[in-house]
Structures are given as structure tokens and as C-alpha cells.
Design an enzyme around this catalytic site. Structure first.
Site, PDB file in Angstrom:
ATOM      1  N   ASN A  45      15.415 -45.429 -36.673  1.00  0.00           N
ATOM      2  CA  ASN A  45      15.639 -44.198 -37.428  1.00  0.00           C
ATOM      3  C   ASN A  45      14.396 -43.323 -37.523  1.00  0.00           C
ATOM      4  O   ASN A  45      14.388 -42.322 -38.238  1.00  0.00           O
ATOM      5  CB  ASN A  45      16.152 -44.516 -38.830  1.00  0.00           C
ATOM      6  CG  ASN A  45      15.100 -45.185 -39.704  1.00  0.00           C
ATOM      7  OD1 ASN A  45      14.097 -45.685 -39.187  1.00  0.00           O
ATOM      8  ND2 ASN A  45      15.318 -45.183 -41.010  1.00  0.00           N
ATOM      9  N   LYS A 202      -6.879  -6.498 -32.567  1.00  0.00           N
ATOM     10  CA  LYS A 202      -5.495  -6.872 -32.333  1.00  0.00           C
ATOM     11  C   LYS A 202      -4.711  -6.824 -33.623  1.00  0.00           C
ATOM     12  O   LYS A 202      -5.272  -6.828 -34.726  1.00  0.00           O
ATOM     13  CB  LYS A 202      -5.398  -8.273 -31.712  1.00  0.00           C
ATOM     14  CG  LYS A 202      -5.701  -9.407 -32.686  1.00  0.00           C
ATOM     15  CD  LYS A 202      -5.487 -10.762 -32.040  1.00  0.00           C
ATOM     16  CE  LYS A 202      -5.685 -11.884 -33.063  1.00  0.00           C
ATOM     17  NZ  LYS A 202      -5.502 -13.215 -32.485  1.00  0.00           N
ATOM     18  N   GLY A 236      -1.122 -19.649 -25.611  1.00  0.00           N
ATOM     19  CA  GLY A 236      -1.950 -18.908 -24.663  1.00  0.00           C
ATOM     20  C   GLY A 236      -1.720 -17.411 -24.645  1.00  0.00           C
ATOM     21  O   GLY A 236      -2.413 -16.693 -23.920  1.00  0.00           O
ATOM     22  N   GLY A 237      -0.775 -16.911 -25.430  1.00  0.00           N
ATOM     23  CA  GLY A 237      -0.454 -15.484 -25.393  1.00  0.00           C
ATOM     24  C   GLY A 237      -1.620 -14.613 -25.805  1.00  0.00           C
ATOM     25  O   GLY A 237      -1.960 -13.637 -25.117  1.00  0.00           O
TER      26      GLY A 237
END
Length: 326
Positions: A45, A202, A236-237
Site C-alpha cells: 500500500n 523576467k 529548464g524553461g
């Protein structure tokens, strides 16, 4: 009745979870010890069971676990190991987590959100941990979440030495992938010989994890070899968009240097297809063969962990490993 005198002996024992046995074995080799044998299995389980095969009474115990996928399972296994050591009368228990789990959840961005990094610290304290050892926290304030000593190790010297050896003669600029890591970039720039720095401006939507938009480069990068530094690469973006932004601004080349290679899909595809010359990570997390690609370099942090463990065991100075003095 007069008291009986004794001669207490310090005894270092190393314990390893199942997430990244290779790193633990390398640390053990540097320490000239063997990993304490144990029985560990998972019930049908999903429940975990751990039992140590040797007495741990009075020992200075170091429990190493790398929190990779499935992260919750390996966190739970390490908690159970700490609990077993506490109930078996270990004298001191140091949790060695090269990658601190849930480190990105270190503050509330909006109402009704958890601070999961604090929860992790509380869980290990409740389980019986006396001390935590970790590498390159996402934010340094996480050290304050644990009610006890925290040894915050840095992989920067390891990564920087590789860069100096490989690219020492190049015209280097150190680049932060966002404004929040500028202080880190400054430390890198100093270690690489007072190099100029830049950062990527960013934006990120807190409702959309693993997504960021690289807007523009702040700083002079034209014609330079850009060392793009960060603490982790997940999908990785962000790092790939930053690489594209630097090359669009006229950078001669880009080298990515990060401590923790999480490399969740589709990171391998993105990084192998991006235009960075080299991607450098450490083995703080296991990197499966299918996640590796030709321009990936993996450096070992085992010597760093082993030296820090030795210093803690001998009541020495961990700080001296990084700034040369106690």
C-alpha cells in the site's frame, strides 16, 4: 557510593536512504567508513519500513538522502530513518539533504498558501533531527526555519573551479536568470576574477508553476562568454529562455552552471536542443542515463559533503571550508 567514571567514545555512523545510494557510497569512501547496513522495503500500500542491522546507541548519526522523484516518498523514508535512530538511542542525528525539499515554497505569495519549507523543517525536528546539512538553499532564510544548527554548504567553488579551468582565458560575464539572484551573481563574479555581471528581467505568474517570461537583458553581454548561474534547473524553461535572450543580445556563447539538476520533463529535451555550450550541474540529485545529454557535465559534491560531515563530527568549523577561517 562513589560515581563510576567512564571513557565516552565518539562514533560516526553513516546511513543512506534509497534515493541516491551512489552519492552516499562516494561520501562513505571519502570518510573511510561503510554505510550502516539496513533493511528497507515498501509495503503493497506504499508504507515504508526501515530497520538498522547494527546497534546505533550513543552514535553520531548522519542520515543522507537525496530528495528526487518521487520526492514525498524519499522525504518520508528519511523521516522514518530519523525516528528509528531516535528510538534506538543515537546520541546526535544529523540530517544530510543535499537538495532541500519544498525549498521553493519558502514564503506566501498570496493568501491561504502554505510555507512548506518550514513544514519540512518542523517534520524533521519532530522526528528527532538535531542538525540539518544541506547544499545551496533556494533562499538563505530557510536556515531559520529549523530550530537547531543548519550547515548551509555551497557548491559555488566546485562549479567555479571547473569554469576557471575550462574557460579561464575567455571574456566572461556572470549572468543571473532574474533580479532576485543578483547577489549570487556578484559572488560568482568576484570568485571568477571580478567579472562584470548582468541579469535577465523576467516575469512569472504564481498561478502557473514552471513558467516564466524572459523580457530583456540588463547589463553588457555583447561578445562575452556568459556564465548563467542558478541554484536549480527543474523543467529548464527559465534557463533556456534566458540563454536565448543572451544570444539575441549578442553574447558570444553561454555556459549554464547550477547546483541541483532536477531535470523534470521536458528539461533534457530543452537543454540538449538549446544553444548553450555546456550545462554544468552537481550530483546532489541522481541523474538517470536517459536524462543525460552530450553537453551535460556532472560534478561530484561528495568530497564537500564528506569534509563537512568530518568537521561536524570533530566539532570543527564548517564555515572555514568556504572562507578560509573559523
Amino acid at each position: 557510593m562513589s560515581p563510576k567514571s567512564g571513557t565516552p567514545k565518539k562514533n560516526l555512523m553513516l546511513f543512506s536512504g534509497r534515493a541516491h545510494r551512489e552519492l552516499a557510497e562516494e561520501v562513505a569512501e571519502h570518510l573511510n567508513v561503510t554505510i550502516t547496513p539496513q533493511t528497507a522495503h515498501t509495503f503493497a500500500n506504499g508504507e515504508l519500513f526501515v530497520r538498522f542491522e547494527e546497534s546505533v546507541r550513543g552514535t553520531d548519526a548522519f542520515v543522507i538522502q537525496s530528495h528526487t522523484t518521487p520526492i514525498n516518498e524519499w522525504v518520508m523514508e528519511q523521516l522514518i530513518m530519523v525516528d528509528a535512530l531516535k528510538r534506538a538511542s543515537a546520541k546526535r542525528i544529523t540530517v544530510v539533504m543535499p537538495f532541500y525539499p519544498y525549498a521553493r515554497q519558502d514564503k506566501k505569495h498570496k493568501g491561504r498558501e502554505p510555507i512548506s519549507a518550514r513544514l519540512i523543517a518542523d517534520l524533521f525536528k519532530t522526528a528527532g533531527a538535531d542538525r540539518i546539512m544541506t547544499v545551496d538553499l533556494h533562499t538563505a532564510q530557510i536556515q531559520g526555519f529549523f530550530d537547531g544548527p543548519v550547515d548551509h554548504l555551497f557548491a559555488q567553488t566546485l562549479l567555479a573551479d571547473h569554469i576557471k579551468k575550462t574557460y579561464g582565458d575567455a571574456d566572461i560575464a556572470v549572468v543571473s536568470p532574474d533580479s532576485g539572484r543578483v547577489r549570487l551573481a556578484e559572488k560568482w563574479a568576484a570568485q571568477l576574477g571580478d567579472r562584470p555581471i548582468a541579469f535577465i528581467h523576467k516575469t512569472r505568474d504564481p498561478d502557473k508553476p514552471n513558467q516564466a517570461v524572459a523580457n530583456r537583458v540588463v547589463g553588457q553581454v555583447e561578445g562575452k562568454l556568459c556564465i548563467l548561474v542558478d541554484d536549480m534547473i527543474d523543467t529548464g524553461g527559465t534557463i533556456v529562455k534566458a540563454t536565448d535572450a543572451l544570444l539575441a543580445e549578442g553574447a558570444a556563447d553561454v555556459v549554464i552552471a547550477t547546483t541541483h539538476g532536477i531535470l523534470s520533463d521536458p528539461a533534457t529535451e530543452r537543454l540538449s536542443n538549446c544553444k548553450a555550450r555546456e550545462v554544468i550541474v552537481t550530483n546532489s540529485l541522481p541523474i538517470a542515463p536517459e536524462k543525460r545529454f552530450p553537453n551535460l557535465t556532472v560534478l561530484s559534491i561528495a568530497p564537500l559533503l564528506a569534509e563537512a560531515i568530518q568537521q561536524v563530527f570533530e566539532d570543527g568549523s564548517v564555515t572555514s571550508l568556504f572562507d578560509g577561517n573559523a
